[in-house]
Design a protein around this motif. Structure first.
Motif, PDB file in Angstrom:
ATOM      1  N   ARG A 138      -0.387   6.418  93.456  1.00 46.40           N
ATOM      2  CA  ARG A 138      -0.860   5.144  94.015  1.00 46.40           C
ATOM      3  C   ARG A 138       0.060   3.996  93.645  1.00 46.40           C
ATOM      4  O   ARG A 138       0.058   2.955  94.307  1.00 46.40           O
ATOM      5  CB  ARG A 138      -2.271   4.835  93.489  1.00 46.40           C
ATOM      6  N   TRP A 139       0.824   4.124  92.572  1.00 46.17           N
ATOM      7  CA  TRP A 139       1.645   3.022  92.068  1.00 46.17           C
ATOM      8  C   TRP A 139       2.724   2.615  93.058  1.00 46.17           C
ATOM      9  O   TRP A 139       2.954   1.426  93.291  1.00 46.17           O
ATOM     10  CB  TRP A 139       2.265   3.423  90.731  1.00 46.17           C
ATOM     11  N   TYR A 185       1.892   0.153  96.088  1.00 40.66           N
ATOM     12  CA  TYR A 185       1.572  -1.214  95.663  1.00 40.66           C
ATOM     13  C   TYR A 185       2.831  -1.947  95.186  1.00 40.66           C
ATOM     14  O   TYR A 185       3.089  -3.084  95.586  1.00 40.66           O
ATOM     15  CB  TYR A 185       0.537  -1.189  94.547  1.00 40.66           C
ATOM     16  N   HIS A 234       5.333  -3.128  97.853  1.00 39.81           N
ATOM     17  CA  HIS A 234       4.966  -4.270  98.694  1.00 39.81           C
ATOM     18  C   HIS A 234       5.047  -5.596  97.952  1.00 39.81           C
ATOM     19  O   HIS A 234       5.055  -6.655  98.586  1.00 39.81           O
ATOM     20  CB  HIS A 234       3.538  -4.100  99.240  1.00 39.81           C
ATOM     21  N   MET A 235       5.081  -5.569  96.619  1.00 38.99           N
ATOM     22  CA  MET A 235       5.053  -6.813  95.846  1.00 38.99           C
ATOM     23  C   MET A 235       6.296  -7.684  96.037  1.00 38.99           C
ATOM     24  O   MET A 235       6.173  -8.868  96.376  1.00 38.99           O
ATOM     25  CB  MET A 235       4.851  -6.483  94.367  1.00 38.99           C
ATOM     26  N   LEU A 285      -1.877  -6.879  98.799  1.00 34.91           N
ATOM     27  CA  LEU A 285      -2.333  -5.727  98.021  1.00 34.91           C
ATOM     28  C   LEU A 285      -3.674  -5.217  98.535  1.00 34.91           C
ATOM     29  O   LEU A 285      -3.938  -4.006  98.510  1.00 34.91           O
ATOM     30  CB  LEU A 285      -2.434  -6.093  96.547  1.00 34.91           C
ATOM     31  N   VAL A 329      -2.913  -3.100 101.482  1.00 35.52           N
ATOM     32  CA  VAL A 329      -2.414  -1.794 101.020  1.00 35.52           C
ATOM     33  C   VAL A 329      -3.570  -0.922 100.561  1.00 35.52           C
ATOM     34  O   VAL A 329      -3.608   0.281 100.837  1.00 35.52           O
ATOM     35  CB  VAL A 329      -1.391  -1.988  99.878  1.00 35.52           C
ATOM     36  N   PHE A 330      -4.543  -1.535  99.881  1.00 35.61           N
ATOM     37  CA  PHE A 330      -5.703  -0.772  99.423  1.00 35.61           C
ATOM     38  C   PHE A 330      -6.490  -0.211 100.604  1.00 35.61           C
ATOM     39  O   PHE A 330      -6.911   0.954 100.606  1.00 35.61           O
ATOM     40  CB  PHE A 330      -6.598  -1.668  98.567  1.00 35.61           C
ATOM     41  N   GLU A 348      -4.671   2.605 102.113  1.00 31.23           N
ATOM     42  CA  GLU A 348      -4.796   3.777 101.245  1.00 31.23           C
ATOM     43  C   GLU A 348      -6.167   4.413 101.406  1.00 31.23           C
ATOM     44  O   GLU A 348      -6.294   5.644 101.460  1.00 31.23           O
ATOM     45  CB  GLU A 348      -4.571   3.351  99.797  1.00 31.23           C
TER      46      GLU A 348
END
Length: 358
Positions: free
Chosen positions: A200-201, A204, A207-208, A338, A341-342, A345
């Motif tokens: 999962r890392w 995220y 995209h930061m 974020l 993105v969640f 996911e």
């Protein structure tokens, strides 16, 4: 028996970790804003640092100092220049108020012609600006009270200004260390993130950086450039306090139709005061600047790095500023990225592996 012992040990380990994080947060709380700003700036200008570092191989201190100096010149220098011109406008405004208090300034004839509020504006002007000693009397009455409003406001503004200046210089100092040790810090953070979040890392963290760069470019840099251009336009059109009003127009441009409304008010004031040509130039050129900056350049820069609808960007900006202050201007849209993105996911769960064929 081993399983029963393992659970309390795990709980103690988690509690120990939480206490360390809370203690470190308390110790660093006076500097968190500066550290956060340094992290945002370091991420936004990291490609620039990579180019400078490639020109100075094997000299991490010099490359980090050079990048920090360039960033300071690009960001802090223009801000200081804009602030200096704003101080000039403030001094001009104070001179106007001093003249009104000493001699009185007649009510402009065009003020009554302002639609809807003309009579109220004319009465207010005559009460406070046309009659000498009205402003000083008002200030005297306010200051005669314990901790008067003007004293409190001035004290808060002075303390806030010096606090922000100190935060800015501390952020630049931290920025040097971020550029010098950024690569090692990134490797360590990736190891920790991969260890704790596993696969999962990567989505995220990938995209930061684009989201932060898009927010800085689309929100901070575009707003600053818009403030400078509008201030120059207002100055040549003869608007009173052009830098203050130009900066205010750029700041309220996030609110739909707020900047065009202010331009319309300023244009109407110029027309009523007998400067029709300047009013036409101000409204036409000002509308063009606002439309290009706010409805073309800013959405392209933000959406290109965040893949957010512009309405979501507005929610991120206003929600971030309301909850976190000025730093929320950047953090708000990034948090919404974020969140997107969640949701991506969550809507695409990992597929179960098919059993191997014999």
């Amino acid at each position: 028996m081993a399983e029963h012992l393992k659970q309390p040990k795990t709980l103690i380990s988690i509690l120990f970790t939480v206490l360390i994080i809370l203690g470190a947060t308390v110790v660093l709380s006076p500097f968190l804003l500066a550290i956060l700003w340094a992290g945002i700036i370091a991420t936004a200008f990291w490609p620039l640092h990579c180019r400078i570092r490639s020109k100075l191989p094997g000299r991490p201190n010099l490359s980090a100092f050079t990048t920090t100096l360039v960033v300071a010149l690009l960001l802090v220098g223009p801000m200081i220049g804009l602030f200096a011109f704003m101080v000039t406008d403030i001094l001009e405004l104070l001179t106007f108020l001093r003249t009104a208090d000493q001699k009185g300034i007649p009510t402009p004839k065009w003020l009554v012609q302002v639609p809807v509020f003309g009579d109220l504006l004319a009465v207010t002007w005559k009460k406070y600006l046309s009659i000498p000693r009205q402003i000083s009397g008002l200030l005297r009455d306010t200051l005669s009270q314990p901790l008067g409003l003007v004293q409190r406001t001035a004290s808060v503004l002075v303390l806030d200004f010096f606090g922000r200046v100190a935060t800015l210089f501390f952020a630049l100092w931290v920025l040097f260390f971020f550029y010098r040790d950024g690569s090692a810090l990134t490797v360590r953070m990736n190891r920790i993130g991969t260890e704790w979040l596993g696969p999962r890392w990567k989505p995220y963290v990938s995209h930061m950086p684009p989201a932060l760069r898009a927010a800085v470019n689309g929100l901070v840099i575009v707003s600053f450039a818009e403030a400078v251009v509008l201030s120059v336009l207002f100055y040549y059109c003869g608007v009173f306090a052009p830098v203050i009003l130009g900066t205010a127009t750029a700041l309220i441009a996030f609110i739909p139709m707020a900047a065009p409304a202010l331009l319309g008010i300023l244009g109407m004031v110029l027309i009523l005061s007998g400067h029709g040509a300047e009013a036409i130039v101000l409204m036409s050129a000002g509308m063009l600047i606002v439309m290009v900056a706010d409805y073309l350049v800013r959405p392209l820069l933000i959406q290109g790095g965040t893949h957010l609808p512009f309405l979501a960007v507005l929610f991120g900006v206003f929600g971030g500023v309301i909850t976190m202050g000025i730093v929320g201007l950047i953090i708000g849209p990034v948090l919404l990225v974020l969140l997107v993105v969640f949701f991506d996911e969550a809507s695409h769960p990992p597929q179960e592996e098919s059993p191997a064929l014999p």
